[in-house]
Design an enzyme around this catalytic site. Structure first.
Site, PDB file in Angstrom:
ATOM      1  N   GLY B  15       0.814  -1.216   0.000  1.00 34.55           N
ATOM      2  CA  GLY B  15       0.000   0.000   0.000  1.00 34.55           C
ATOM      3  C   GLY B  15       0.847   1.266   0.000  1.00 34.55           C
ATOM      4  O   GLY B  15       2.079   1.206  -0.037  1.00 34.55           O
ATOM      5  N   ALA B  16       0.164   2.401   0.040  1.00 36.80           N
ATOM      6  CA  ALA B  16       0.865   3.691   0.010  1.00 36.80           C
ATOM      7  C   ALA B  16       1.774   3.837   1.227  1.00 36.80           C
ATOM      8  O   ALA B  16       2.918   4.282   1.117  1.00 36.80           O
ATOM      9  CB  ALA B  16      -0.147   4.842  -0.034  1.00 36.80           C
ATOM     10  N   SER B  43      -1.413 -10.641  -2.731  1.00 41.98           N
ATOM     11  CA  SER B  43      -0.165  -9.964  -3.119  1.00 41.98           C
ATOM     12  C   SER B  43       1.045 -10.878  -3.055  1.00 41.98           C
ATOM     13  O   SER B  43       2.138 -10.511  -3.515  1.00 41.98           O
ATOM     14  CB  SER B  43       0.080  -8.759  -2.199  1.00 41.98           C
ATOM     15  OG  SER B  43      -0.969  -7.828  -2.291  1.00 41.98           O
ATOM     16  N   ARG B 102      -5.872   1.433  18.884  1.00 38.93           N
ATOM     17  CA  ARG B 102      -5.461   2.756  19.372  1.00 38.93           C
ATOM     18  C   ARG B 102      -6.043   3.147  20.720  1.00 38.93           C
ATOM     19  O   ARG B 102      -5.367   3.745  21.542  1.00 38.93           O
ATOM     20  CB  ARG B 102      -5.840   3.841  18.348  1.00 38.93           C
ATOM     21  CG  ARG B 102      -4.924   3.858  17.143  1.00 38.93           C
ATOM     22  CD  ARG B 102      -5.331   4.980  16.192  1.00 38.93           C
ATOM     23  NE  ARG B 102      -4.670   4.811  14.898  1.00 38.93           N
ATOM     24  CZ  ARG B 102      -5.181   5.214  13.748  1.00 38.93           C
ATOM     25  NH1 ARG B 102      -6.366   5.811  13.713  1.00 38.93           N
ATOM     26  NH2 ARG B 102      -4.516   5.027  12.623  1.00 38.93           N
ATOM     27  N   CYS B 131      -3.540   9.987  11.032  1.00 34.91           N
ATOM     28  CA  CYS B 131      -2.722  11.034  10.405  1.00 34.91           C
ATOM     29  C   CYS B 131      -3.053  12.432  10.919  1.00 34.91           C
ATOM     30  O   CYS B 131      -2.159  13.198  11.297  1.00 34.91           O
ATOM     31  CB  CYS B 131      -2.882  10.990   8.886  1.00 34.91           C
ATOM     32  SG  CYS B 131      -4.580  10.769   8.338  1.00 34.91           S
ATOM     33  N   GLN B 158      -8.080  17.348   4.050  1.00 33.46           N
ATOM     34  CA  GLN B 158      -7.348  16.086   3.974  1.00 33.46           C
ATOM     35  C   GLN B 158      -7.196  15.587   2.547  1.00 33.46           C
ATOM     36  O   GLN B 158      -8.145  15.579   1.764  1.00 33.46           O
ATOM     37  CB  GLN B 158      -8.064  15.039   4.840  1.00 33.46           C
ATOM     38  CG  GLN B 158      -8.085  15.454   6.307  1.00 33.46           C
ATOM     39  CD  GLN B 158      -8.708  14.426   7.231  1.00 33.46           C
ATOM     40  OE1 GLN B 158      -9.513  14.771   8.074  1.00 33.46           O
ATOM     41  NE2 GLN B 158      -8.328  13.159   7.098  1.00 33.46           N
ATOM     42  N   SER B 161      -4.522  10.761  -0.272  1.00 30.72           N
ATOM     43  CA  SER B 161      -3.636   9.676   0.151  1.00 30.72           C
ATOM     44  C   SER B 161      -4.141   8.969   1.404  1.00 30.72           C
ATOM     45  O   SER B 161      -3.851   7.793   1.600  1.00 30.72           O
ATOM     46  CB  SER B 161      -2.229  10.212   0.405  1.00 30.72           C
ATOM     47  OG  SER B 161      -2.265  11.231   1.396  1.00 30.72           O
ATOM     48  N   GLY B 162      -4.895   9.675   2.235  1.00 34.23           N
ATOM     49  CA  GLY B 162      -5.446   9.053   3.428  1.00 34.23           C
ATOM     50  C   GLY B 162      -6.335   7.862   3.106  1.00 34.23           C
ATOM     51  O   GLY B 162      -6.565   7.005   3.946  1.00 34.23           O
ATOM     52  N   LYS B 215     -11.613  10.375  16.035  1.00 35.47           N
ATOM     53  CA  LYS B 215     -10.212   9.974  16.204  1.00 35.47           C
ATOM     54  C   LYS B 215      -9.389  11.170  16.680  1.00 35.47           C
ATOM     55  O   LYS B 215      -8.562  11.055  17.581  1.00 35.47           O
ATOM     56  CB  LYS B 215      -9.638   9.438  14.894  1.00 35.47           C
ATOM     57  CG  LYS B 215     -10.123   8.045  14.526  1.00 35.47           C
ATOM     58  CD  LYS B 215      -9.578   7.630  13.158  1.00 35.47           C
ATOM     59  CE  LYS B 215     -10.158   6.281  12.724  1.00 35.47           C
ATOM     60  NZ  LYS B 215      -9.774   5.938  11.339  1.00 35.47           N
ATOM     61  N   HIS B 244      -1.929  16.704   4.250  1.00 32.46           N
ATOM     62  CA  HIS B 244      -3.116  17.232   4.938  1.00 32.46           C
ATOM     63  C   HIS B 244      -2.829  18.648   5.447  1.00 32.46           C
ATOM     64  O   HIS B 244      -1.688  18.962   5.809  1.00 32.46           O
ATOM     65  CB  HIS B 244      -3.445  16.378   6.158  1.00 32.46           C
ATOM     66  CG  HIS B 244      -4.041  15.043   5.850  1.00 32.46           C
ATOM     67  ND1 HIS B 244      -4.319  14.607   4.590  1.00 32.46           N
ATOM     68  CD2 HIS B 244      -4.440  14.042   6.690  1.00 32.46           C
ATOM     69  CE1 HIS B 244      -4.858  13.386   4.655  1.00 32.46           C
ATOM     70  NE2 HIS B 244      -4.931  13.027   5.912  1.00 32.46           N
TER      71      HIS B 244
END
Lengths: 342, 342
Positions: B15-16, B43, B102, B131, B158, B161-162, B215, B244
């Site tokens: 992934g990114a 993958s 988290r 992020c 934002q 890419s998030g 979050k 962001h």
């Protein structure tokens, strides 16, 4: 154009707002007996289509306003400052889209859904507020009337159109250049806007606020007749074409029930409640584009303050944010008998 | 890779964030004796280049973590929930980029510039914050230490890419389609994002706040050890690729001098003061892209509150917003002797 209508001049007809003014006059069947298009000598001689006619743009001059009842000006501050006093002298009532006269004490600053009675004291010039202010005041007025807002913290997401038609084209050209791995052109804006964003690049005052932010502060106070209303704003230009968005945090003296806020917004003129909670669908610029109403949604109790509300809005910057509000002012002037009858 | 380094596994390397993790391990000369790439069976078999080697991705399974000291996980919440307990059982310490752990009381949620000592109590899993939270906490911590922040009102801008690498490609494809007057494709996002924006489309709670907003609220309180910190946020997805931005309104118990805030930000690790007032130049996503530091600027006294400050930040969502913070957590774990020595 009929024989019974008003003689209207548009000063600055070739810009993004000017062309929208023409569309709105036609769309709203504005009672016109003459439509005179005025601009700088640079644009003179060009023609613009209006209801099947081709109207030729004339260079603005000292005789341009003879016989004109109403001027809709959208040519920038210095041109308004030069020519609107001439138009008033010639007997016209002027609705000015620039910021030149907005804070002058004898100039009404009007959003017709909010403070139409301010028109009654006009001295020839009525100012059309800044786009971000119009959108915010239309949305907040229904709440403010029920319980005065004490404080607003605004963050804006402003489209390219606020910088004019060329800026809109530039964002598209920038996007294409970036997609082609080329350097994006920057003429209207100091930095690339496509796939980027930046704080509104108007001059910054000693307190660190830019002009655009202070317009939201000062104009909202004037329109609401609330000189003590506390407002802070962060204005940001985003790569969107022609609708602005705003995240607004509101503080009241007492808790403001969310259900009541929703009902008030749903019933108020000029705004439309757009909230589909199940599908996570709220106002978006692409949906606000071309619409007269300011879309408001995601109204919720601020979890950080018992007397707070959060809300989100999107509105077409060229329509309600500029041209539509100006035409609505003209319509309100006529309705209140404040333009000389033809 | 040396013989003296750590044996590291990356879970979700394609992934990114995963590819950025690989880059950062190389760039920061992370002491590695083995680098094992793990992913879903979909993958498996693909190869990724790392320091001149081609590493083959293995399908994650019950034997995947044998001999591994450290796992960097970036494969989404359910995969982390399935496999990190297995990795911990096998003796590895895990840094998880998902939101799965988290808010678990026994899981440290760490931004190394802010609360590195929380690592000392880890039970095998350390969570990497969201992020928007990382960027905000790095920027605000220097101020919060001098005078505790009472309330934060955040509005975010934002990037795509998030939502992952595919979302970034989708925004570009959307822009190209719109420039060609075609219908933009929407797969990663529910609505077109190019030349548009929308409220963050994560599930909304009973109070009307979306997951992304909560979050920011809950993670910031945990990282700052400030359960009473009042926070409200409006999270917005904008057509920017990978950085962001956040407009933050802060309230303190006493006035916070702007000059002191600037000095604190200028000296703090992980942040960079970017303020060129004369040229109206402040943090922008294109300048934050690829940078380790969070860019902070336009710090000003809030004119709507005597104890308020306004500030603006931009940070690379994939770097400090995700992969860099995870690698920094790993480095801090090693520095604090919390990973078994090879």
């Amino acid at each position: 154009m009929g024989s019974q209508g008003y003689r209207v001049a548009i000063l600055g007809a070739t810009g993004a707002v000017g062309t929208e003014l023409l569309e709105l006059l036609a769309e709203r069947k504005f009672p016109l007996s003459e439509l005179r298009l005025l601009a700088s000598s640079r644009s003179a001689g060009q023609t613009l289509a209006f209801q099947g006619d081709n109207l030729t743009i004339q260079a603005v001059g000292h005789d341009s306003f003879a016989g004109i009842d109403l001027v809709l000006a959208s040519a920038g501050g210095s041109i308004s400052q030069n020519w609107l006093p001439v138009a008033v002298q010639a007997g016209a009532v002027c609705v000015d889209n620039s910021s030149a006269f907005r804070m002058a004490p004898d100039v009404p600053l009007v959003v017709p859904e909010v403070n139409p009675a301010d028109l009654d004291h006009h001295q020839g010039i009525i100012a059309n507020p800044n786009c971000t202010t119009i959108l915010m005041t239309v949305a907040l007025w229904p709440l403010h009337q029920v319980q005065p807002i004490q404080r607003i913290i605004a963050a804006t997401y402003q489209s390219a159109s606020g910088a004019g038609a060329r800026a809109m084209a530039e964002v598209k050209a920038q996007a294409q250049a970036i997609l082609n791995n080329k350097t994006p052109p920057t003429e209207s804006f100091p930095y690339p806007l496509a796939f980027n964003l930046f704080l509104h690049n108007t001059p910054i005052n000693a307190q660190g606020y830019c002009q655009e932010e202070m317009k939201m502060v000062n104009e909202t106070r004037k329109i609401f007749h609330a000189p003590g209303l506390r407002i802070s704003a962060t204005c940001v230009r985003v790569p969107v074409l022609r609708a602005h968005s705003e995240a607004l945090n509101l503080e009241f003296e007492q808790p403001f029930p969310v259900t009541q806020a929703r009902e008030l917004i749903a019933q108020a003129p000029g705004v439309k409640l757009v909230e589909n909670w199940e599908n996570n669908y709220f106002p978006m610029p692409i949906d606000a584009t071309g619409q007269d109403d300011v879309l408001v949604g995601r109204i919720r109790q601020d979890i950080s303050h018992p007397n707070g509300l959060e809300l989100w809005l999107c509105g077409d910057q060229i329509r309600k944010g500029a041209a539509l509000n100006a035409v609505q002012i003209a319509e309100a002037l006529i309705e209140r008998g404040l333009v000389k009858t033809p």
